[in-house]
Design an enzyme around this catalytic site. Structure first.
Site, mmCIF file in Angstrom:
data_model
loop_
_atom_site.group_PDB
_atom_site.id
_atom_site.type_symbol
_atom_site.label_atom_id
_atom_site.label_comp_id
_atom_site.label_asym_id
_atom_site.label_seq_id
_atom_site.Cartn_x
_atom_site.Cartn_y
_atom_site.Cartn_z
ATOM 1 N N GLN A 251 0.840 -1.199 0.000
ATOM 2 C CA GLN A 251 0.000 0.000 0.000
ATOM 3 C C GLN A 251 0.878 1.253 0.000
ATOM 4 O O GLN A 251 0.372 2.351 -0.184
ATOM 5 C CB GLN A 251 -0.946 0.002 1.205
ATOM 6 C CG GLN A 251 -2.087 -1.017 1.051
ATOM 7 C CD GLN A 251 -3.068 -1.043 2.216
ATOM 8 O OE1 GLN A 251 -3.250 -2.069 2.838
ATOM 9 N NE2 GLN A 251 -3.710 0.073 2.509
ATOM 10 N N ARG B 160 -9.247 -0.407 7.328
ATOM 11 C CA ARG B 160 -10.125 0.565 6.709
ATOM 12 C C ARG B 160 -10.488 1.688 7.661
ATOM 13 O O ARG B 160 -11.663 2.021 7.850
ATOM 14 C CB ARG B 160 -11.394 -0.097 6.214
ATOM 15 C CG ARG B 160 -12.027 0.719 5.100
ATOM 16 C CD ARG B 160 -13.233 0.044 4.552
ATOM 17 N NE ARG B 160 -13.707 0.759 3.380
ATOM 18 C CZ ARG B 160 -14.111 0.166 2.276
ATOM 19 N NH1 ARG B 160 -14.079 -1.120 2.173
ATOM 20 N NH2 ARG B 160 -14.552 0.865 1.262
ATOM 21 N N CYS B 161 -9.472 2.237 8.280
ATOM 22 C CA CYS B 161 -9.730 3.403 9.094
ATOM 23 C C CYS B 161 -8.430 4.142 9.224
ATOM 24 O O CYS B 161 -7.372 3.608 8.967
ATOM 25 C CB CYS B 161 -10.255 3.040 10.476
ATOM 26 S SG CYS B 161 -8.981 2.555 11.622
ATOM 27 N N GLU C 260 -13.065 5.274 4.313
ATOM 28 C CA GLU C 260 -13.059 4.544 5.568
ATOM 29 C C GLU C 260 -14.220 4.907 6.485
ATOM 30 O O GLU C 260 -14.469 4.221 7.465
ATOM 31 C CB GLU C 260 -11.708 4.780 6.234
ATOM 32 C CG GLU C 260 -10.639 4.272 5.253
ATOM 33 C CD GLU C 260 -9.225 4.541 5.650
ATOM 34 O OE1 GLU C 260 -9.028 5.550 6.349
ATOM 35 O OE2 GLU C 260 -8.352 3.775 5.281
#
Ligand SMILES: Cc1cc2nc3c(=O)[nH]c(=O)nc-3n(C[C@H](O)[C@H](O)[C@H](O)COP(=O)(O)OP(=O)(O)OC[C@H]3O[C@@H](n4cnc5c(N)ncnc54)[C@H](O)[C@@H]3O)c2cc1C
Ligand code: FES
Ligand code: FES
Lengths: 163, 284, 808
Positions: C237, C384-385, C760
């Site tokens: 990522q 996802r945050c 997110e």
């Protein structure tokens, strides 16, 4: 390990190769035949990313031995449309944002293809039930369901027009 | 996840398959749809040096309904069970059960023979077969014999089948009984937290025949004669149902796993059994 | 070439710029199975590497015997820590300032830990060889309970840290302590709590889970011995950070390393970290001189790479009798597993947990976080945050609910009473953040109205009566959530990872005939960057999005950037795109002025062209300008039309939203049905509504999974109980509800286009909505707090503990 002769038809083309009987169909397709559309997502037959069509059934190719596929007819995502063009389902997925990372997509579309063969006019509930062997981590399924229903409508309209 | 290596056989007749089983003893195993066996092999929890694929044995295929009997070839898939028009008439409970097994892809491959021969307490068909009082045909070197589903299961993965026998067919009577297969699971693709198969015959508002069996609530499927007895001769009123549930639960012996502790499973089982009885009674 | 349409709006529409639900360019490849993911990479002579992993959670390694494995034909090598030690690679630095074993050095600290790396001709031989490696272990006592990690008699996990009383984040108070991190004023908070009318105390546990993207992690390393150049493909990522780390730990100069993130099959935080597999594939390629691929299977993935959450949050919240919140106190025990490998900005070892005052105007607050070691996998990634924001949001949204119970107030009303008001922005929070913009009351009112909140409450009241009368066994839960996120890390002055400031970048080249290529330091994992970045640029530079190619993920060509996670791409790289676009436009304006023979101040921008003010028939389009930039000698200007922007954001952005979940719960079986889910998001300026909606659907489904069943569970001796997708809950289409999405639009005042980021939010806001629905259903029967996940048996247990099974 002793290898065996394996003959199968993949995407309409006859293929013949040597493989260990234990080689999984997913590896045979991806590694021997360079068909990297189907993916491995779970290894335990839960995710459906490896879904291909074999003798008219949707199967998880991570749970099929190469030896079992000897003599079979296999279709992968690469065989669903002419290279470089999108079929109705593929276009519907694009049109309705039925994919994000794309990893589940080949399995999804291959499965949806068979679902619509067997049930050309499914309800939303039937689509959700019929697609329950395919996991997606990105889309939350809502747009996948929408894409498949839209594709069904379009295919049926085309069929009617042809009749 | 990669399985160990094996020799692969694809015989065309049952006798050929049995011959290979005999030749290799413990080292050989038959494979039907492979959807219980292959995952075990990939996890290397099953080592099968000689693998006998049954897919080419034509005599193991086919669904027949005749003379009041249903005969299922061992290699009939769950998908075929679901889509058979004949079965929908003769034994709709098979469809109801098969639809609650795994997911579409697994159901195209998984067979009834594999499901009942496997001996995994999580499999759904064994309890149903006990509920239907089905009979399994086993063919071995010394010929063929029949064994009742109700006598087949000994312990988890231990059945009345000898190592060199093949389960070829499943037979049970057509019945017009009210039916239900109720299953609670965490999601599609999961085995049962608790499941119950129920068949009820109704005559003049009274229950004249009852059969109740449970899935994944013990190391073997549980057919509860007492639960059936509690319903027979009643009009399936609340008290009778309560007694039947109690009787069935007395024979359940679940183990704790990720689906939950024993008390939970027993409680859910009670609810599921009751619902199955009510549905079956409604359909009777 | 030149669009002669006089109508600006019509020309703007053709650009498919900001606000357009443009179809994704990525999909043409993906729908045909022509994606190119790591495992699709096949190089000549490539070898396959995989790990022997520890079956134990805590054990000493007495011996490793590789002879039998080496004897297997096709096995090239088996690496152990001893082989890596001379290279200094048996341990590696983590992103959190700790270090982590690459291969077990003397002992193992979690189940699934990497013990030896087998390199073989293919994966089948590899799998056989793994079985043949004999490792002798001596089991040690196992620590799995984070709350016992700092007991005086707790077993020592990290012997390598013996005697070290301080770590990367200050003092270590115990042999299993990693750090203490604080924000706010504890003394002042305690005073407020003591003086308050009402105080409630609750422990909120956010369980351990895992991002579990559908594609697992993997890499292919190829060391070219003739050029001395290492090429590394992988599920990264943050490819540039990987290059820097790879250079630092291998000693290979950074220009000789090329890191490529090909297509990535979902990330959700799983692919931010640096894993032993990456390092081992590099070493193996260096050792063998052949390319080496490593791809983990799903069990490896769930057991060993990148868990998320695992926060024990002990809270106290105080309020006046009327329900005005006065103070918040929060102490967290953070289970980091065996190594601290969290991917947080360096100065924030607990991420942005200090956003835990949420959407509320809380004047006084304190947060303290103690990170501890346990015998579990390392990770602590942001699933996802943005860096622990989901923990923070869950905490405050639970505390609000328990406060509402204590006050006997409606929880929706209590929220509204305490929202930061629109005119308070920019708002300085008690824990030190400056919220950029927001309009919570408007969003909240809209949401309540959309679901018919009052009617739902009336229905719920009726249901409870019916339940008490024995007419139904189903309860109705209304789950509320109003969340505020903090995303877009972040300003270089306080945000860095391994010393790299968290800016991001965009480089644009306009081609002579008026199309363009733009490169970014980020990498898409399904968010559709190739589509949306082009839209931002289209609106800035007047070239149709369809004529702009977006490239990411190749460190040889892309400008340096910190990657994609924490919803930072739109706030940071999206801003870089706009800024680079503006540089292009500035130069284009000079060129146009020259071509039109006017002063550049006499020109104005109109969609895709510069027009002479007051003379609309005189203009030069971007296409004409681009051509001129290559074919004319313009005095005082360099030829060509290119720009680069490295954007250092002045502040974070603060997206927010209002979610409401209506859930039916069967008290006897513990099962549930989601009847309705309404999600209103405010992510500032909306770039592509179709993609936003897709992100919301996906994130909500992750939230559903987390709240209702997904966990990485361990037994007492540290065995992972949820290692396959049978037990690790990922809902199928069947269990997933249909969502209703909605929005308000409050732009960020400091972002060039006002965008805040959205990817997110649904995970952050969704988890409390689902969980609160479960709590809300049982609230009338006395439930205050029940830990997630709310799977069937745990929901059943709530009912059972409340005596609801004996009544029926
Ligand atoms: C993701 C997933 C979810 C599943 N969920 C469920 C579920 O909910 N409920 C359920 O019931 N099942 C479930 N299954 C199992 C599935 O239904 C299997 O297909 C079935 O249990 C076995 O059938 P099979 O034909 O695949 O057998 P195989 O896997 O081929 O064989 C299973 C065993 O039976 C033996 N065997 C097979 N056929 C014969 C024969 N004719 N004679 C003697 N021995 C034989 C084999 O040697 C082997 O030991 C699931 C499977 C998967 C992968
Ligand atoms: S990889 Fe085959 S089902 Fe997941
Ligand atoms: S689109 Fe990413 S998993 Fe489905």
């Amino acid at each position: 390990m002793s290898k065996m002769q394996i003959k199968l038809t993949v995407n309409g083309r006859e293929r013949e190769l040597l493989a260990e009987p234990r080689e999984l169909l997913i590896h045979l397709l991806r590694e021997e035949l360079n068909l990297t559309g189907p993916h491995i997502g779970c290894d335990t037959s839960h995710c459906g990313a490896c879904t291909v069509e074999m003798d008219g059934k949707s199967v998880k190719s991570c749970t099929v031995f190469a030896a079992q596929a000897n003599g079979a007819e296999v279709t992968t995502i690469e065989g669903l449309a002419e290279p470089g063009s999108l079929n109705v389902l593929q276009s519907a997925f694009r049109e309705h944002h039925g994919l994000q990372c794309g990893f589940c997509t080949p399995g999804m579309i291959t499965r949806a293809h068979r679902l619509l063969q067997e049930n050309p006019d499914p309800s939303e509930e039937e689509v959700r039930f019929g697609m329950a062997g395919n996991l997606c981590r990105c889309t939350g399924y809502q747009n996948i369901v929408k894409s498949i229903l839209a594709a069904a409508t379009e295919l049926n309209a085309a069929k009617e027009a042809a009749e | 996840m990669i399985p160990g290596a094996f020799e692969y056989y694809r015989p065309r007749g049952v006798e050929d398959a049995i011959a290979i089983l005999q030749q290799h003893g413990d080292d050989a195993r038959v494979m039907a749809g492979g959807h219980s066996l292959i995952p075990m092999m990939k996890l290397r929890m099953a080592d099968v040096p000689h693998l006998i694929d049954l897919q080419d044995i034509a005599s193991l295929k086919g669904i027949t309904v005749s003379a009041g009997q249903v005969t299922l070839g061992a290699m009939v898939t769950q998908h075929e069970l679901i889509n058979s028009a004949e079965l929908r008439e003769a034994a709709p409970v098979l469809r109801e059960t098969a639809l609650q097994i795994a997911d579409p892809q697994v159901r195209y491959c998984g067979t009834i023979g594999g499901n009942v021969a496997n001996g995994d307490p999580g499999n759904d068909m064994p309890a149903l077969m006990q509920c239907l009082d089905a009979e399994f045909t086993l063919v071995g070197p010394n010929g063929s014999r029949a064994i009742k589903a109700r006598e087949f299961y000994e312990a988890a993965y231990m059945t009345g089948r000898e190592d060199d026998e093949i389960l070829t067919a499943i037979r049970f009577d057509v019945s017009g009984a009210g039916y239900a297969y109720e299953k609670q699971k965490r999601k599609i693709g999961d085995y049962a937290t608790a499941a119950a198969a129920v068949l009820l015959t109704r005559e003049n508002g009274m229950c004249t025949g009852a059969s109740v069996a449970l899935t994944n609530l013990s190391d073997v499927p549980v057919w509860s004669q007492a639960a059936g007895a509690a319903l027979e001769g009643t009009d399936c009123n609340d008290a009778a149902i309560k007694a039947a549930v109690k009787a069935a639960l007395a024979e359940a012996d679940p183990t704790e796993d990720n689906r939950g502790p024993v008390a939970f499973k027993l409680h859910v089982a009670g609810i599921i059994i009751e619902r199955a009885i009510r549905t079956a009674w409604q359909r009777a | 070439m030149n669009d002669l349409t006089p109508d600006s709006a019509a020309r703007a529409a053709k650009l498919k710029g900001l606000g357009c639900s443009r179809k994704r360019v990525e999909d043409v490849r993906f729908t045909q199975g022509k994606g190119n993911y790591v495992d699709d990479i096949k190089l000549p002579d490539m070898l396959f590497g995989d790990f022997v992993r520890s079956p134990y959670a805590h054990a000493r390694i007495k011996s490793i015997n590789i002879d039998a494995a080496m004897a297997l034909p096709g096995v090239i090598a088996v690496l152990t820590a001893k082989d890596l030690e001379p290279l200094g690679l048996h341990w590696m630095p983590t992103l959190a300032g700790d270090k982590q074993m690459v291969l077990a050095d003397g002992k193992v600290l979690f189940q699934g830990q990497e013990v030896a790396f087998v390199i073989a001709e293919d994966r089948y031989i590899n799998a056989d060889a793994i079985e043949l490696v004999e490792v002798e272990y001596e089991e040690l006592p196992v620590l799995t309970d984070a709350n016992k990690a700092m007991d005086a008699d707790a077993v020592v996990l990290r012997e390598d840290l013996a005697g070290q009383t301080s770590g990367a984040h200050g003092e270590r108070r115990h042999h299993n302590h990693i750090f203490r991190w604080e924000a706010g004023d504890e003394a002042a908070t305690n005073e407020v709590l003591e003086a308050a009318d009402v105080v409630v105390e609750e422990t909120v546990y956010y369980h351990r889970t895992h991002p579990c993207p559908l594609e697992t992690c993997g890499s292919v390393a190829s060391m070219d011995k003739t050029t001395g150049k290492l090429t590394l493909w992988g599920t990264f990522q943050a490819p540039h950070v990987v290059r820097t780390v790879a250079s630092l730990i291998s000693g290979i100069e950074e220009h000789n390393i090329r890191v490529i993130s090909p297509d990535i099959g979902g990330g959700f935080g799983n692919k931010v970290g640096v894993y032993p597999g990456y390092v081992c594939s590099i070493v193996a390629s260096i050792v063998t001189g052949r390319p080496v691929k490593w791809v983990e299977d799903r069990m490896d993935n769930l057991m060993a790479t990148a868990f998320a959450r695992d926060y024990w949050m002990k809270g106290k919240i105080s309020a006046t009798k009327e329900g005005k919140i006065t103070g918040l106190h929060c102490h967290v025990v953070a289970d980091h597993g065996a190594f601290d490998a969290c991917a947080d900005p360096t100065k924030f070892p607990a991420g942005f947990m200090s956003i835990c005052t949420g959407s509320y105007d809380i004047p006084t607050a304190w947060l303290g976080v103690d990170g501890v070691y346990t015998n579990k996998a390392p990770g602590g990634v942001s699933y996802r945050c943005s860096f622990r924001v989901t923990e923070a949001a869950y905490f405050i949204e639970r505390m609000i609910e328990v406060l509402a119970i204590e006050l006997g107030m409606d929880a929706a009303e209590l929220r509204a009473k305490n929202f930061i008001a629109k005119d308070q922005f920019p708002y300085e929070s008690a824990l030190g953040w400056e919220y950029d913009s927001g309009d919570y009351h408007t969003a909240w009112t809209k949401a309540l109205k959309a679901v018919g909140y009052d009617d739902l409450r009336a229905e719920q009241a009726e249901r409870i009566e019916a339940f008490k009368r024995g007419e139904t066994r189903k309860l109705l839960g209304i789950g509320l959530s109003h969340f505020t996120e903090i995303v877009g890390a972040g300003p270089v002055k306080n945000c860095d990872i391994l010393g790299m400031g968290m800016f991001d970048s965009c480089e644009i080249r306009i081609h002579p005939t008026g199309s363009a290529v733009a490169r970014f330091g980020t990498i898409s994992q399904g968010q559709g960057h190739a589509t949306t970045f082009a839209q931002i640029l289209a609106s800035e530079i007047g070239i149709a999005a369809d004529s702009i190619t977006v490239e990411e993920g190749d460190t040889d060509t892309a400008p340096y950037g910190l990657g994609t996670y924490g919803s930072r791409t739109t706030p940071v790289a999206g801003a870089a795109a706009a800024m680079a676009g503006r540089k292009i436009r500035a130069k284009a304006q000079m060129i146009a002025a020259y071509l039109l023979e006017v002063h550049d101040g006499d020109l104005e921008w109109d969609v895709d062209r510069f027009v002479v003010k007051g003379a609309p028939e005189q203009f030069k389009t971007m296409t004409e300008i681009a051509y001129a930039s290559y074919n004319q000698a313009i005095p005082g200007l360099e030829p060509g039309l290119e720009a680069v922007s490295y954007y250092d954001p002045p502040n974070m952005t603060y997206p927010f939203g209002a979610y409401i979940c209506v859930m039916e719960i069967d008290v006897d079986t513990g099962t549930h049905e989601i009847r309705q889910f309404y999600a209103l998001d405010d992510c500032g300026t909306r770039i592509n509504p179709m993609i936003i909606e897709g992100q919301i659907h996906g994130g909500l489904t992750e939230a559903l999974a987390i709240a209702m069943g997904q966990e990485i569970a361990y037994d007492d001796i540290g065995n992972v109980k949820t290692g396959t997708l049978m037990d690790f809950f990922l809902p199928t289409a069947w269990e997933t509800p249909t969502y209703t999405t909605d929005f308000t639009e409050t732009p960020s005042p400091h972002h060039p286009i006002g965008a805040k980021g959205v990817g997110e939010s649904p995970n952050v806001g969704g988890v409390p909505a689902f969980s609160n629905a479960v709590h809300d259903a049982f609230r009338p029967f006395g439930l205050k707090q029940a830990h997630m996940p709310h799977d069937h048996w745990r929901v059943w247990k709530i009912a059972n503990d409340l005596g609801l099974h004996t009544q029926g």
